[in-house]
Design an enzyme around this catalytic site. Structure first.
Site, mmCIF file in Angstrom:
data_model
loop_
_atom_site.group_PDB
_atom_site.id
_atom_site.type_symbol
_atom_site.label_atom_id
_atom_site.label_comp_id
_atom_site.label_asym_id
_atom_site.label_seq_id
_atom_site.Cartn_x
_atom_site.Cartn_y
_atom_site.Cartn_z
ATOM 1 N N GLY A 9 0.835 -1.211 0.000
ATOM 2 C CA GLY A 9 0.000 0.000 0.000
ATOM 3 C C GLY A 9 0.859 1.247 0.000
ATOM 4 N N GLY A 12 -0.429 4.774 -0.957
ATOM 5 C CA GLY A 12 -1.489 5.416 -0.174
ATOM 6 C C GLY A 12 -0.923 6.460 0.782
ATOM 7 N N ASP A 14 -0.627 6.555 4.196
ATOM 8 C CA ASP A 14 0.312 6.105 5.232
ATOM 9 C C ASP A 14 1.578 5.535 4.605
ATOM 10 N N LEU A 81 0.070 -2.204 4.789
ATOM 11 C CA LEU A 81 -0.832 -1.048 4.764
ATOM 12 C C LEU A 81 -1.849 -1.146 3.630
ATOM 13 N N ALA A 82 -1.663 -2.077 2.704
ATOM 14 C CA ALA A 82 -2.572 -2.159 1.554
ATOM 15 C C ALA A 82 -3.960 -2.577 2.012
ATOM 16 N N ALA A 83 -4.962 -1.894 1.508
ATOM 17 C CA ALA A 83 -6.340 -2.287 1.809
ATOM 18 C C ALA A 83 -7.299 -1.481 0.955
ATOM 19 N N GLN A 84 -8.481 -2.036 0.757
ATOM 20 C CA GLN A 84 -9.614 -1.247 0.293
ATOM 21 C C GLN A 84 -10.045 -0.537 1.560
ATOM 22 N N THR A 126 -7.705 -1.271 12.748
ATOM 23 C CA THR A 126 -8.473 -0.023 12.764
ATOM 24 C C THR A 126 -9.454 0.070 13.919
ATOM 25 N N GLU A 128 -12.320 1.070 13.579
ATOM 26 C CA GLU A 128 -13.634 0.648 13.085
ATOM 27 C C GLU A 128 -14.010 -0.731 13.637
ATOM 28 N N TYR A 150 -15.912 -3.723 5.837
ATOM 29 C CA TYR A 150 -14.512 -3.296 6.024
ATOM 30 C C TYR A 150 -14.027 -3.697 7.420
ATOM 31 N N LYS A 154 -11.168 -6.422 8.497
ATOM 32 C CA LYS A 154 -10.005 -5.988 9.280
ATOM 33 C C LYS A 154 -9.898 -6.773 10.591
ATOM 34 N N ARG A 185 -4.439 12.777 2.218
ATOM 35 C CA ARG A 185 -5.632 11.943 2.379
ATOM 36 C C ARG A 185 -6.432 11.920 1.073
HETATM 37 P P1 NAP Z 1 -5.093 4.476 1.520
HETATM 38 O O1 NAP Z 1 -4.586 5.852 1.297
HETATM 39 O O2 NAP Z 1 -6.407 4.074 0.956
HETATM 40 O O3 NAP Z 1 -3.965 3.472 0.985
HETATM 41 C C1 NAP Z 1 -4.205 2.109 0.824
HETATM 42 C C2 NAP Z 1 -3.365 1.595 -0.315
HETATM 43 O O4 NAP Z 1 -3.663 0.201 -0.497
HETATM 44 C C3 NAP Z 1 -3.659 2.284 -1.647
HETATM 45 O O5 NAP Z 1 -2.457 2.734 -2.218
HETATM 46 C C4 NAP Z 1 -4.279 1.175 -2.489
HETATM 47 O O6 NAP Z 1 -3.885 1.205 -3.834
HETATM 48 C C5 NAP Z 1 -3.683 -0.068 -1.873
HETATM 49 N N1 NAP Z 1 -4.514 -1.236 -2.204
HETATM 50 C C6 NAP Z 1 -5.862 -1.339 -2.185
HETATM 51 N N2 NAP Z 1 -6.234 -2.571 -2.560
HETATM 52 C C7 NAP Z 1 -5.100 -3.248 -2.849
HETATM 53 C C8 NAP Z 1 -4.816 -4.554 -3.318
HETATM 54 N N3 NAP Z 1 -5.773 -5.442 -3.561
HETATM 55 N N4 NAP Z 1 -3.531 -4.908 -3.523
HETATM 56 C C9 NAP Z 1 -2.527 -4.034 -3.283
HETATM 57 N N5 NAP Z 1 -2.734 -2.769 -2.853
HETATM 58 C C10 NAP Z 1 -4.000 -2.400 -2.624
HETATM 59 O O7 NAP Z 1 -5.159 4.152 3.075
HETATM 60 P P2 NAP Z 1 -4.313 4.790 4.280
HETATM 61 O O8 NAP Z 1 -5.122 5.853 4.893
HETATM 62 O O9 NAP Z 1 -2.939 5.030 3.842
HETATM 63 O O10 NAP Z 1 -4.343 3.579 5.315
HETATM 64 C C11 NAP Z 1 -3.308 2.599 5.321
HETATM 65 C C12 NAP Z 1 -3.840 1.346 6.003
HETATM 66 O O11 NAP Z 1 -4.225 1.660 7.324
HETATM 67 C C13 NAP Z 1 -5.055 0.724 5.345
HETATM 68 O O12 NAP Z 1 -4.945 -0.660 5.490
HETATM 69 C C14 NAP Z 1 -6.220 1.254 6.163
HETATM 70 O O13 NAP Z 1 -7.307 0.361 6.098
HETATM 71 C C15 NAP Z 1 -5.584 1.296 7.538
HETATM 72 N N6 NAP Z 1 -6.112 2.310 8.461
HETATM 73 C C16 NAP Z 1 -6.153 3.616 8.087
HETATM 74 C C17 NAP Z 1 -6.600 4.563 8.991
HETATM 75 C C18 NAP Z 1 -6.669 6.025 8.626
HETATM 76 O O14 NAP Z 1 -7.344 6.772 9.343
HETATM 77 N N7 NAP Z 1 -5.975 6.472 7.591
HETATM 78 C C19 NAP Z 1 -6.984 4.173 10.289
HETATM 79 C C20 NAP Z 1 -6.902 2.825 10.637
HETATM 80 C C21 NAP Z 1 -6.438 1.903 9.727
HETATM 81 P P3 NAP Z 1 -4.602 2.131 -4.915
HETATM 82 O O15 NAP Z 1 -3.963 3.469 -4.694
HETATM 83 O O16 NAP Z 1 -4.220 1.476 -6.181
HETATM 84 O O17 NAP Z 1 -6.059 2.086 -4.603
HETATM 85 O O1 G4F Z 2 -13.733 9.982 6.557
HETATM 86 P P1 G4F Z 2 -14.520 8.736 6.649
HETATM 87 O O2 G4F Z 2 -14.945 8.123 5.377
HETATM 88 O O3 G4F Z 2 -13.648 7.759 7.533
HETATM 89 P P2 G4F Z 2 -14.018 6.434 8.345
HETATM 90 O O4 G4F Z 2 -15.245 5.787 7.853
HETATM 91 O O5 G4F Z 2 -13.991 6.800 9.789
HETATM 92 O O6 G4F Z 2 -12.811 5.472 7.989
HETATM 93 C C1 G4F Z 2 -11.469 5.932 8.024
HETATM 94 O O7 G4F Z 2 -10.959 5.774 9.326
HETATM 95 C C2 G4F Z 2 -10.917 4.412 9.795
HETATM 96 C C3 G4F Z 2 -10.339 4.423 11.210
HETATM 97 O O8 G4F Z 2 -11.386 4.479 12.143
HETATM 98 C C4 G4F Z 2 -10.036 3.617 8.851
HETATM 99 F F1 G4F Z 2 -9.951 2.350 9.285
HETATM 100 C C5 G4F Z 2 -10.600 3.668 7.451
HETATM 101 O O9 G4F Z 2 -9.720 2.967 6.558
HETATM 102 C C6 G4F Z 2 -10.689 5.111 7.008
HETATM 103 O O10 G4F Z 2 -9.379 5.621 6.899
HETATM 104 O O11 G4F Z 2 -15.827 8.970 7.522
HETATM 105 C C7 G4F Z 2 -15.773 9.477 8.844
HETATM 106 C C8 G4F Z 2 -17.187 9.743 9.331
HETATM 107 C C9 G4F Z 2 -18.157 8.583 9.068
HETATM 108 O O12 G4F Z 2 -18.973 8.400 10.187
HETATM 109 C C10 G4F Z 2 -19.002 9.071 7.910
HETATM 110 O O13 G4F Z 2 -20.311 8.557 7.868
HETATM 111 O O14 G4F Z 2 -17.709 10.857 8.603
HETATM 112 C C11 G4F Z 2 -19.026 10.567 8.194
HETATM 113 N N1 G4F Z 2 -19.355 11.375 7.028
HETATM 114 C C12 G4F Z 2 -20.297 12.356 6.996
HETATM 115 N N2 G4F Z 2 -20.376 12.886 5.778
HETATM 116 C C13 G4F Z 2 -18.815 11.269 5.813
HETATM 117 C C14 G4F Z 2 -19.458 12.221 5.016
HETATM 118 N N3 G4F Z 2 -17.831 10.465 5.340
HETATM 119 C C15 G4F Z 2 -17.483 10.637 4.028
HETATM 120 N N4 G4F Z 2 -16.476 9.865 3.546
HETATM 121 N N5 G4F Z 2 -18.101 11.546 3.202
HETATM 122 C C16 G4F Z 2 -19.095 12.368 3.660
HETATM 123 O O15 G4F Z 2 -19.646 13.180 2.902
#
Ligand code: NAP
Ligand code: G4F
Length: 344
Positions: A9, A12, A14, A81-84, A126, A128, A150, A154, A185
């Site tokens: 990942g 992305g 992170d 770190l890779a994930a949907q 996460t 979540e 999701y 996870k 982001r």
């Molecule tokens: P991100 O920006 O969405 O990055 C995830 C990366 O994973 C993207 O580059 C994506 O590639 C790649 N990916 C998706 N599906 C894949 C697959 N099948 N094979 C290989 N690569 C794949 O997410 P992030 O915010 O950096 O988060 C990093 C990790 O931490 C994720 O696992 C996320 O679920 C977890 N996490 C994030 C948060 C947060 O708040 N940011 C909190 C808790 C956990 P593409 O660019 O090609 O789509």
């Molecule tokens: O920004 P969000 O889409 O993030 P969410 O769902 O919290 O997930 C992110 O954080 C997780 C860690 O807890 C990671 F695991 C996950 O990979 C990702 O990085 O939404 C945050 C909140 C949600 O409750 C959503 O319903 O904001 C609310 N929201 C309100 N209006 C919205 C919107 N979310 C999005 N994306 N777009 C809106 O217009």
């Protein structure tokens, strides 16, 4: 000796911040991206490390490919770190999400066990996974109650990490991270959607920011702080599970108000629920409204983390405040719009 880190990942948010941190620490960084998608390296370029990371294609859905890649690199540390990672999309793509976010973790762990057992493993778990829960603040001992495909995928990855640690003795750690954001982001996430749209509105765009539920609350920190915590976990003698969080909760509504303020707007709200409209107090112009399209089939009302274990054992705390984070995101988006760039 130079250590090698393998980061899945890597393209992305992170992946970019972690790669920069590891390069600064002198690591060789091998970054895996999925070959089927466009190789969009804008985040690595934004941090000035595009040419410093060794990029390799990796298909996480194919065990033989995962095993070959890990076997050929034999990294000291592997950060998965890779994930949907978009919760909303997981309701539309539950099977793919289960495979990429859940089963793929087992493929990596199994490959490590088979061909590189001394590799230390970090799993991106996460907050979540806690879902709707009774605890006022969530820690490593709070019961999980995931409410999206999701979060369920996870949680499977989290438990497999624990399982390979306890059964096979791998140095496998799980970081239970609360929301962390940055100017890198993706725009599908609410914070960046807000900061990017306000940066556009402040420079003349005739737009209204459309959001879903304004009253949910999250614990938002800065991604740069959180990747420090990931690295620290893999430097410990013993692997473990760690919550990383700021301990402060903020509603989407309050985040919007903060971003608006950076752009010089004071929001006044009228209406309730889906009728809510946020107007510029000076001109009366509507700047924010609710669109039910952005509501989720199931959402989590409040998440706020207790990172005291990480503070005690890793010496980790979040350093960037919410206000600093919002200002950083808005100002970077504002500058990009000013340069005539379309925001990624
Ligand atoms: P991100 O920006 O969405 O990055 C995830 C990366 O994973 C993207 O580059 C994506 O590639 C790649 N990916 C998706 N599906 C894949 C697959 N099948 N094979 C290989 N690569 C794949 O997410 P992030 O915010 O950096 O988060 C990093 C990790 O931490 C994720 O696992 C996320 O679920 C977890 N996490 C994030 C948060 C947060 O708040 N940011 C909190 C808790 C956990 P593409 O660019 O090609 O789509
Ligand atoms: O920004 P969000 O889409 O993030 P969410 O769902 O919290 O997930 C992110 O954080 C997780 C860690 O807890 C990671 F695991 C996950 O990979 C990702 O990085 O939404 C945050 C909140 C949600 O409750 C959503 O319903 O904001 C609310 N929201 C309100 N209006 C919205 C919107 N979310 C999005 N994306 N777009 C809106 O217009």
């Amino acid at each position: 000796m130079i250590k090698t880190a393998f980061v899945t990942g890597v393209l992305g948010q992170d992946g970019a911040y972690l790669s920069r941190l590891l390069l600064e620490k002198g690591y060789r960084v091998v970054g895996a991206y999925r070959q089927s998608a466009l190789m969009n390296t804008w985040r690595l370029s934004a941090l000035g490390i595009r040419d410093d990371v060794e990029l390799i294609p990796l298909e996480l859905l194919d065990y033989s490919n995962v095993q070959r890649c890990i076997g050929s690199v034999k990294p000291d540390e592997l950060y998965n770190l890779a994930a949907q990672s978009f919760v909303g999309l997981s309701f539309e793509q539950p099977l793919y999400t289960g495979d990429a976010d859940g089963l793929a973790v087992t493929r990596i762990l199994e490959a490590i066990r088979s061909v590189s057992p001394s590799t230390r493993f970090y799993q991106a778990s996460t907050s979540e996974m806690f879902g709707q829960n009774q605890a006022l603040v969530q820690s490593e001992t709070t019961p999980f109650n995931p409410s999206s495909p999701y979060a369920i995928a996870k949680l499977y990855g989290h438990w497999m990490t624990v399982n390979y640690r306890t059964v096979h003795g791998l140095h496998a750690s799980s970081g239970i991270l609360f929301n962390h954001e940055s100017p890198l982001r993706g725009r599908e996430f609410v914070t960046r959607k807000i900061t990017a749209t306000f940066a556009e509105i402040a420079q003349g765009a005739d737009k209204v920011l459309e959001l879903g539920n304004l009253d949910v609350a999250r614990d938002w920190g800065f991604a740069g702080d959180y990747v420090r915590g990931m690295h620290l976990m893999l430097q410990q003698d013993k692997p473990g599970d760690y919550v990383l969080a700021t301990g402060r909760k903020t509603t989407v509504r309050a985040f919007v108000e903060c971003a608006a303020k950076v752009c010089g707007y004071t929001l006044e709200w009228e209406g309730e629920g889906v009728q809510s409209v946020g107007r510029d107090a000076r001109s009366g112009r509507p700047l924010v409204r609710v669109n039910p399209v952005f509501f989720r089939l199931a959402d989590v009302d409040v998440l706020v983390g207790d990172a005291s274990k990480a503070k005690r054992e890793l010496g980790w705390t979040a350093e960037v405040s919410l206000e600093q984070l919002v200002e950083k995101m808005v100002l970077e988006d504002y500058a990009a719009v000013r340069r005539g760039e379309s925001l990624s």
